[in-house]
Design an enzyme around this catalytic site. Structure first.
Site, mmCIF file in Angstrom:
data_model
loop_
_atom_site.group_PDB
_atom_site.id
_atom_site.type_symbol
_atom_site.label_atom_id
_atom_site.label_comp_id
_atom_site.label_asym_id
_atom_site.label_seq_id
_atom_site.Cartn_x
_atom_site.Cartn_y
_atom_site.Cartn_z
ATOM 1 N N GLY A 21 -36.635 82.504 15.191
ATOM 2 C CA GLY A 21 -37.459 83.063 14.116
ATOM 3 C C GLY A 21 -36.810 82.865 12.763
ATOM 4 O O GLY A 21 -36.883 83.730 11.888
ATOM 5 N N ALA A 22 -36.194 81.700 12.563
ATOM 6 C CA ALA A 22 -35.365 81.467 11.383
ATOM 7 C C ALA A 22 -36.160 81.115 10.131
ATOM 8 O O ALA A 22 -35.580 81.023 9.056
ATOM 9 C CB ALA A 22 -34.363 80.354 11.679
ATOM 10 N N ASN A 23 -37.458 80.926 10.266
ATOM 11 C CA ASN A 23 -38.225 80.444 9.118
ATOM 12 C C ASN A 23 -38.799 81.542 8.236
ATOM 13 O O ASN A 23 -39.349 81.262 7.170
ATOM 14 C CB ASN A 23 -39.374 79.538 9.581
ATOM 15 N N GLY A 25 -38.666 86.065 7.014
ATOM 16 C CA GLY A 25 -38.136 87.417 7.103
ATOM 17 C C GLY A 25 -36.638 87.498 7.284
ATOM 18 O O GLY A 25 -35.859 86.776 6.653
ATOM 19 N N GLY A 27 -34.849 86.582 9.816
ATOM 20 C CA GLY A 27 -34.283 85.343 10.340
ATOM 21 C C GLY A 27 -34.000 84.329 9.244
ATOM 22 O O GLY A 27 -32.960 83.651 9.261
ATOM 23 N N SER A 151 -35.112 97.486 17.561
ATOM 24 C CA SER A 151 -35.815 98.275 16.549
ATOM 25 C C SER A 151 -35.571 99.747 16.831
ATOM 26 O O SER A 151 -35.363 100.143 17.985
ATOM 27 C CB SER A 151 -37.325 97.984 16.606
ATOM 28 N N TYR A 176 -44.817 97.408 22.290
ATOM 29 C CA TYR A 176 -43.745 97.016 21.372
ATOM 30 C C TYR A 176 -42.480 97.822 21.656
ATOM 31 O O TYR A 176 -41.375 97.261 21.754
ATOM 32 C CB TYR A 176 -44.180 97.225 19.925
#
Length: 319
Positions: A21-23, A25, A27, A151, A176
């Site tokens: 998820g590096a692209n 937020g 990340g 979280s 979640y």
């Protein structure tokens, strides 16, 4: 630890760090800070196009950023396997794996393998990825580290082994919370198993607090709720810390000395913002019997088993 910021990161020159998820937020901000500290950052992204745009943005502020954008869709275990194989082939080892990507409070859908999406992406995808990268982590010159993003909502979570995929009953926040509890159960069980086998691999859990990212908006968008979307934007503007701040617990967990089996989060107001500190997770997150059962189920449904023993090959075996 008080006041720790990205400026306190050690030199990461010569180290390889994988961030899911590096692209966007947390990340994205974490990848930028890691690259600025000298690491080679393998940006594992569901969309290569979005990953390349993010990499270009990072290079605009970190001139010498060493970034490698690769496709990794955690909702597709074939994609996870292909990504891990490519990393193992192209790198001598992985020093840090940041299991960061996630989805939150989305309408019920399923992954390629038929898992409920939040459980499938947040937990099972990362479980499979970590298992397949374990030989690369073991090949690290130093003490390799796995950081798994959870979280504060994990405190409301319960692992329902009778309906893990929420087929009989689905509440988007319940699902979640279950997935985020699973993240910590996995992180702590991984540490125990690495200790049992004498591996130089450290596992740490973390959470970003309330960070202003796109994560909060996906659920309202997919539900078609303009009211909820507007409310979330107001809440982010008033309550949230920046994504840059939200990345700090992950960065601390990835690099601070002396960690192993801890849980790191922001230490300010209601643990939603502030500098990173070691915190106490819920008692449920430390339940070793539940963690062991979850591990067994995760191996069964993903077909990925961990090569803890010396000389065990391959990293993950299709079951």
């Amino acid at each position: 630890m008080s006041g720790w910021t990205a400026a306190d990161l050690p030199s990461l020159a010569g180290e390889t760090v994988v961030v899911t998820g590096a692209n966007s937020g947390v990340g994205f901000e974490g990848s930028k800070a890691l690259a600025d500290a000298g690491a080679t950052v393998v940006m594992a992204c569901r969309s290569v196009d979005r990953g390349q745009r993010a990499a270009s943005e990072i290079r605009a502020s970190v001139a010498d950023a060493d970034l490698d954008v690769r496709e990794c869709d955690l909702a597709d275990l074939d994609s996870v396997a292909a990504f891990a194989e490519g990393v193992r082939d192209d790198y001598d080892g992985v020093d840090v794996l940041c299991n960061n990507a996630g989805v939150m409070a989305v309408p019920r859908s399923e992954t390629a393998e038929g898992f409920e999406t939040q459980f499938g992406v947040n937990h099972l995808g990362h479980f499979a990825l970590t298992g397949r990268l374990l030989p690369a982590l073991r090949a690290s010159d130093g003490e390799a580290r796995v950081v798994t993003q959870s979280s504060g909502v994990h405190e409301q979570g319960e692992v329902d082994f009778d309906d893990l995929q929420s087929e009989r009953s689905y509440g988007k926040w319940d699902a979640y919370a279950q997935s985020k509890l699973a993240n910590l159960l996995f992180a702590f069980e991984l540490q125990r198993r690495c200790d049992d086998h004498g591996l130089g691999v450290v596992s740490v859990g973390c959470h970003p607090g309330y960070a202003d990212t796109d994560l909060q908006f996906r659920g309202p968008r997919e539900s078609g709720s303009t009211v909820r979307l507007a409310a979330m934007k107001v809440a982010n503007a008033v309550l949230a810390q920046s994504a840059t701040q939200g990345a700090l617990p992950m960065l601390y967990a990835a690099t601070a000395d002396g960690l192993g089996g801890e849980y790191v989060g922001p230490g300010g107001l209601l643990n939603m913002r502030g500098a990173p500190e070691i915190q106490q997770p819920s008692a449920a997150a430390r339940d070793e019997a539940v963690a062991e059962r979850l591990w067994t189920v995760s191996e069964e449904v993903t077909g990925v088993s961990y090569a803890f023993a010396d000389g065990a090959e391959p990293a993950a075996t299709e079951g």
